[in-house]
Motif scaffolding. Sequence first.
Motif, PDB file in Angstrom:
ATOM      1  N   UNK A 229       1.435  -7.119  -7.947  1.00  0.00           N
ATOM      2  CA  UNK A 229       0.307  -6.225  -8.253  1.00  0.00           C
ATOM      3  C   UNK A 229      -0.994  -6.668  -7.596  1.00  0.00           C
ATOM      4  N   UNK A 230      -1.223  -7.977  -7.513  1.00  0.00           N
ATOM      5  CA  UNK A 230      -2.427  -8.455  -6.828  1.00  0.00           C
ATOM      6  C   UNK A 230      -2.371  -8.130  -5.338  1.00  0.00           C
ATOM      7  N   UNK A 231      -1.189  -8.239  -4.750  1.00  0.00           N
ATOM      8  CA  UNK A 231      -1.029  -7.868  -3.348  1.00  0.00           C
ATOM      9  C   UNK A 231      -1.260  -6.375  -3.164  1.00  0.00           C
ATOM     10  N   UNK A 232      -0.806  -5.561  -4.129  1.00  0.00           N
ATOM     11  CA  UNK A 232      -1.110  -4.120  -4.089  1.00  0.00           C
ATOM     12  C   UNK A 232      -2.605  -3.899  -3.947  1.00  0.00           C
ATOM     13  N   UNK A 233      -3.379  -4.613  -4.765  1.00  0.00           N
ATOM     14  CA  UNK A 233      -4.834  -4.395  -4.797  1.00  0.00           C
ATOM     15  C   UNK A 233      -5.504  -4.820  -3.485  1.00  0.00           C
ATOM     16  N   UNK A 234      -5.112  -5.973  -2.939  1.00  0.00           N
ATOM     17  CA  UNK A 234      -5.771  -6.405  -1.703  1.00  0.00           C
ATOM     18  C   UNK A 234      -5.358  -5.510  -0.528  1.00  0.00           C
ATOM     19  N   UNK A 235      -4.146  -4.999  -0.547  1.00  0.00           N
ATOM     20  CA  UNK A 235      -3.742  -4.044   0.487  1.00  0.00           C
ATOM     21  C   UNK A 235      -4.544  -2.754   0.373  1.00  0.00           C
ATOM     22  N   UNK A 236      -4.757  -2.301  -0.861  1.00  0.00           N
ATOM     23  CA  UNK A 236      -5.549  -1.083  -1.071  1.00  0.00           C
ATOM     24  C   UNK A 236      -6.970  -1.286  -0.573  1.00  0.00           C
ATOM     25  N   UNK A 237      -7.546  -2.470  -0.814  1.00  0.00           N
ATOM     26  CA  UNK A 237      -8.897  -2.755  -0.315  1.00  0.00           C
ATOM     27  C   UNK A 237      -8.922  -2.772   1.208  1.00  0.00           C
ATOM     28  N   UNK A 238      -7.922  -3.422   1.819  1.00  0.00           N
ATOM     29  CA  UNK A 238      -7.880  -3.501   3.277  1.00  0.00           C
ATOM     30  C   UNK A 238      -7.712  -2.125   3.915  1.00  0.00           C
ATOM     31  N   UNK A 239      -6.945  -1.252   3.251  1.00  0.00           N
ATOM     32  CA  UNK A 239      -6.693   0.090   3.788  1.00  0.00           C
ATOM     33  C   UNK A 239      -7.772   1.090   3.399  1.00  0.00           C
ATOM     34  N   UNK A 240      -8.765   0.608   2.625  1.00  0.00           N
ATOM     35  CA  UNK A 240      -9.911   1.442   2.238  1.00  0.00           C
ATOM     36  C   UNK A 240      -9.462   2.741   1.578  1.00  0.00           C
ATOM     37  N   UNK A 241      -8.597   2.593   0.602  1.00  0.00           N
ATOM     38  CA  UNK A 241      -8.095   3.777  -0.091  1.00  0.00           C
ATOM     39  C   UNK A 241      -9.175   4.456  -0.924  1.00  0.00           C
ATOM     40  N   UNK A 242     -10.146   3.679  -1.373  1.00  0.00           N
ATOM     41  CA  UNK A 242     -11.275   4.283  -2.066  1.00  0.00           C
ATOM     42  C   UNK A 242     -11.010   4.721  -3.483  1.00  0.00           C
ATOM     43  N   UNK A 243      -9.880   4.359  -4.030  1.00  0.00           N
ATOM     44  CA  UNK A 243      -9.577   4.696  -5.428  1.00  0.00           C
ATOM     45  C   UNK A 243      -8.557   3.695  -5.945  1.00  0.00           C
ATOM     46  N   UNK A 244      -8.461   3.629  -7.259  1.00  0.00           N
ATOM     47  CA  UNK A 244      -7.529   2.690  -7.863  1.00  0.00           C
ATOM     48  C   UNK A 244      -6.089   3.143  -7.644  1.00  0.00           C
ATOM     49  N   UNK A 245      -5.225   2.173  -7.424  1.00  0.00           N
ATOM     50  CA  UNK A 245      -3.816   2.497  -7.272  1.00  0.00           C
ATOM     51  C   UNK A 245      -3.219   2.913  -8.610  1.00  0.00           C
ATOM     52  N   UNK A 246      -2.202   3.770  -8.597  1.00  0.00           N
ATOM     53  CA  UNK A 246      -1.491   4.085  -9.847  1.00  0.00           C
ATOM     54  C   UNK A 246      -0.913   2.819 -10.453  1.00  0.00           C
ATOM     55  N   UNK A 247      -0.743   2.814 -11.755  1.00  0.00           N
ATOM     56  CA  UNK A 247      -0.248   1.621 -12.428  1.00  0.00           C
ATOM     57  C   UNK A 247       1.229   1.361 -12.143  1.00  0.00           C
ATOM     58  N   UNK A 248       2.016   2.412 -12.038  1.00  0.00           N
ATOM     59  CA  UNK A 248       3.440   2.237 -11.785  1.00  0.00           C
ATOM     60  C   UNK A 248       3.683   1.632 -10.415  1.00  0.00           C
ATOM     61  N   UNK A 249       4.643   0.694 -10.322  1.00  0.00           N
ATOM     62  CA  UNK A 249       4.927   0.024  -9.052  1.00  0.00           C
ATOM     63  C   UNK A 249       5.386   1.021  -7.989  1.00  0.00           C
ATOM     64  N   UNK A 250       6.242   1.978  -8.386  1.00  0.00           N
ATOM     65  CA  UNK A 250       6.732   2.954  -7.423  1.00  0.00           C
ATOM     66  C   UNK A 250       5.629   3.843  -6.880  1.00  0.00           C
ATOM     67  N   UNK A 251       4.743   4.315  -7.778  1.00  0.00           N
ATOM     68  CA  UNK A 251       3.641   5.169  -7.343  1.00  0.00           C
ATOM     69  C   UNK A 251       2.663   4.409  -6.464  1.00  0.00           C
TER      70      UNK A 251
END
Length: 399
Positions: A229-251
Amino acid sequence: MLSRGLVVRRLLERQRAGELAMRHVRAVAETVGVSERTVWRWLEQAKTTGQVEAPVRQGYAVSDEVWALLGEVGGNVAELRRWLSAASGGTLVPSASTLHRVIRRDRRAGRALMVEREPVVAGPSRPDPLSELGLNVVAGQGAGGQVFLREQKHLAQVPVLVPGAQVVHTSAVRSVLRTVAYAAAVGAVVCLYGDAGQGKTVALQYALSQLPHPARVRRVHVGVHPTVPELHRVLADALELGRRLPRGAGEAELTLVNALRQPRVLVLDEAQRLPGPALEFLRGLWDHPDTDTALVLAGAGSERALRRVPALASRVLTWELVPRLGPREVATVMAAFHPLWGNVTADDVAWVDEHVGHGNFRTWAKLTSHLTAEVHGKSRAVVDRRMLEWACAQLMGPL
């Protein structure tokens, strides 16, 4: 294992003789490893079409004409699909995931993508990957006739620690440039490793800055032993998604995959910090048919971390070692690195390398920093053995 054609023929014979029973279908399903419903469907298809064998799946293949069109649209698969749909009226066009998967497979198999760009001077019959990628590097002549590639003015963001210093390429660093360029072109996984201070980060940043599309490079900064989950968050920051990732791992994974549909280069420095589950997640993300991403894993000890995850290690295209400078090349490299070393005798350089430098580029950069600060403002400062001894003492104490 029994073939589908054989079991279907036997079942049809039983059925025509009026002897087919549920136990026969159940036994075939268990033997072949399919459901009973599948076996009944095979029988129905055989009676309708007369075909008892499984149909041969040809699969989608990208023709030379479509591949050339892909180059014309700059490698943009989504744009290619829009062109194909418009040309065919929306019929016989593969799905986006199929198109991504097949193109990604062909590129990894070595099929060259000739992207439209400014005309270049004709080269050898077999194109060089760097020229295909539009890489523009400037060659400079170093002392002793050795050729180096120097940093261009627009690449001043590459850290070299010392004002006036330049990125210098020996054969090892030139190899990093070529490896990263080719990995970016074909969407491969590479591992860049070597002892701390050997110049991996400088070489990597230089290579990334030379790519035709540096805006597609995404650097991922990870902590020590991050969870998935922490890797999910840093990837989202690097990709500049601009919103929080869904909580489910698949989503969350699907969101990241959607962000990686366009060709990108994902760079993780200090990859040795990643535990097995995080590396396995990266492997799955890179393997997804909808992603078109090159993965660069760098760091001292990163090769050992990757070896602990065989599924990812087996996918590494190149294991790129950045070694320490050899004793015979130190004087030449340092003279090209900073003008301060141009007037230092070869014997003095060899003495410094033997006592302090040990071929470690970071150590030499720190020595250069101390010396440039010491001679700053002096009109005729000479870097002699006494000054070198003083600089070495700043790093390791009196000799």
